[in-house]
Enzyme design. Structure first.
Site, PDB file in Angstrom:
ATOM      1  N   ASP A 166      53.065  -9.672 -24.079  1.00  0.00           N
ATOM      2  CA  ASP A 166      53.326 -11.028 -24.554  1.00  0.00           C
ATOM      3  C   ASP A 166      54.630 -11.085 -25.362  1.00  0.00           C
ATOM      4  O   ASP A 166      55.179 -12.159 -25.580  1.00  0.00           O
ATOM      5  CB  ASP A 166      52.149 -11.519 -25.420  1.00  0.00           C
ATOM      6  CG  ASP A 166      51.320 -12.587 -24.718  1.00  0.00           C
ATOM      7  OD1 ASP A 166      51.813 -13.166 -23.740  1.00  0.00           O
ATOM      8  OD2 ASP A 166      50.187 -12.845 -25.157  1.00  0.00           O
ATOM      9  N   GLN A 193      44.429 -12.902 -25.911  1.00  0.00           N
ATOM     10  CA  GLN A 193      44.576 -14.322 -25.587  1.00  0.00           C
ATOM     11  C   GLN A 193      44.530 -15.179 -26.857  1.00  0.00           C
ATOM     12  O   GLN A 193      43.574 -15.110 -27.621  1.00  0.00           O
ATOM     13  CB  GLN A 193      43.472 -14.760 -24.611  1.00  0.00           C
ATOM     14  CG  GLN A 193      43.557 -16.216 -24.174  1.00  0.00           C
ATOM     15  CD  GLN A 193      44.833 -16.539 -23.398  1.00  0.00           C
ATOM     16  OE1 GLN A 193      45.184 -15.848 -22.441  1.00  0.00           O
ATOM     17  NE2 GLN A 193      45.559 -17.563 -23.828  1.00  0.00           N
ATOM     18  N   LYS A 238      45.128 -15.836 -15.378  1.00  0.00           N
ATOM     19  CA  LYS A 238      45.875 -14.579 -15.429  1.00  0.00           C
ATOM     20  C   LYS A 238      45.195 -13.491 -14.603  1.00  0.00           C
ATOM     21  O   LYS A 238      45.850 -12.707 -13.922  1.00  0.00           O
ATOM     22  CB  LYS A 238      46.053 -14.143 -16.892  1.00  0.00           C
ATOM     23  CG  LYS A 238      47.042 -15.039 -17.626  1.00  0.00           C
ATOM     24  CD  LYS A 238      46.980 -14.937 -19.139  1.00  0.00           C
ATOM     25  CE  LYS A 238      47.900 -15.987 -19.768  1.00  0.00           C
ATOM     26  NZ  LYS A 238      47.776 -16.064 -21.231  1.00  0.00           N
TER      27      LYS A 238
END
Lengths: 243, 243
Positions: free
Chosen positions: A86, A63, A19
């Site tokens: 997200d 994460q 990412k």
């Protein structure tokens, strides 16, 4: 435009790096917050609150998976909804589910499929119902007028259901839960796990002979998840600037 | 324990009266806020905010449907989540959808069915996907490990899907969309519309000969919706007191 990736577990470093690299390529400044694996939940949440109130931060990504001692609900729920790239905040999921409502951010894995496919009138089967993939993709397909059945470990006779599907989204924990001869000729098959080369894929190789569309192995859905994350970060920054 | 019912449309007065009477019977003080049908949206929302900040009010219900000039999302979204006894707040719906999360309040129509039935391993078909019934009931059944398919007007061959169902929840706008000979012998059939005697029921009378369980006509699900609303009000008050 600035994004922050909060990493806790060492084994998630591969995803964090992927990412970070993608951010650099498109000109998004990304800052990593690497916390020790034994970080107390309260410290992680305090860090998230600091990032929420920082006007120079446009997106926050914690994460997953998190270490077992940290409650995922508490950690993800702490992220301000307008920085939740997200799309896992329950308020986002609720708006995703509801007719006539639109979430600020779509979760990244389903987002790409949604953009690609006209799901109208499709008979779709999503296997499993995780908060990250199975659930949001089923909500999104339903909103796009597909007839959706979620098949899971308590489903009796999954074979009969899957054999009818025009679109199969395999997101189950078990490898090869779906047999090759269950795939209807021409069906679109998306294997969420195919992004992770270290894990077994969920769809057997012979499925590629009958499917009309199938995610590639390796790589699979990985690169497009990252692309959708960048897109959400851009949307979030635009949203802040437009206010 | 105090609940407030906000009524706007005159034709919703029957439901408001039913709820008011039920509150009186169990000792919940209910206050009606009757607004004129042409009330501006901003005035309705200001009223809701006043009720949100009143510590003596434990539950707020905005009676649906609203007049067309009022945006339902804005009106319902204004209700404080801890007083949203209808359970329609997107944050509640999101938590209802997500694995490992629990909403503060369950929407009243699905709540009762959820309490009654062990849906595990059932093959369930809910017809339609309204935010009030179809959507929350499908999310709830999925959480209870049923295999759920939502059938709607874009579904090809609904007959084949409904014929397999152990539980049929009929919540579609059209009367008698489901034919009597589509019902599997012994299936549980719940007709949401059967609560409203002025409207046609969705399931034809002959279904009652094969179904193992069917909602009564008239009355149907009406009394239990009211009962669940009272229960949510009680839970909300307990929650405030417990804090």
């Amino acid at each position: 435009m600035n994004g922050v990736i909060v990493g806790v577990r060492k084994d998630s470093q591969t995803y964090v790096n992927m990412k970070r690299k993608a951010c650099a390529e498109v000109g998004i400044m990304s800052f990593d917050v690497d916390l020790p694996e034994d970080v107390p939940e309260a410290d992680l949440i305090t860090k998230v609150y600091q990032l929420n109130s920082d006007p120079d931060v446009h997106s926050i990504l914690v994460q997953l998976p998190l270490p077992k001692h940290i409650n995922e609900e508490n950690a993800l729920g702490a992220i301000s909804i307008d920085k939740d790239v997200d799309g896992f905040h329950p308020l986002n999921i609720g708006k995703l589910a509801m007719k006539g409502r639109e979430p600020l951010f779509l979760p990244c894995t389903p987002k790409k499929w949604h953009k690609d496919k006209g799901a109208k009138s499709s008979c779709s089967r999503s296997v499993r119902r995780s908060n990250i993939v199975g659930l949001p993709v089923s909500l999104l397909l339903l909103k796009a007028d597909a007839t959706v059945t979620t098949v899971h470990c308590h489903t009796k006779n999954p074979e009969a259901i899957i054999k009818e599907a025009d679109i199969i989204i395999a997101a189950a924990g078990q490898a090869c839960m779906i047999k090759g001869d269950w795939i209807k000729p021409g069906a679109a098959v998306i294997d969420e796990r195919s992004q992770r080369p270290e894990q077994e894929i969920r769809i057997p190789i012979e499925a590629s002979k009958v499917a009309g569309f199938i995610t590639p192995v390796p790589d699979g859905v990985g690169p497009m998840i990252v692309a959708m994350l960048l897109r959400n970060t851009l949307d979030g920054a635009k949203w802040v600037i437009g206010q």
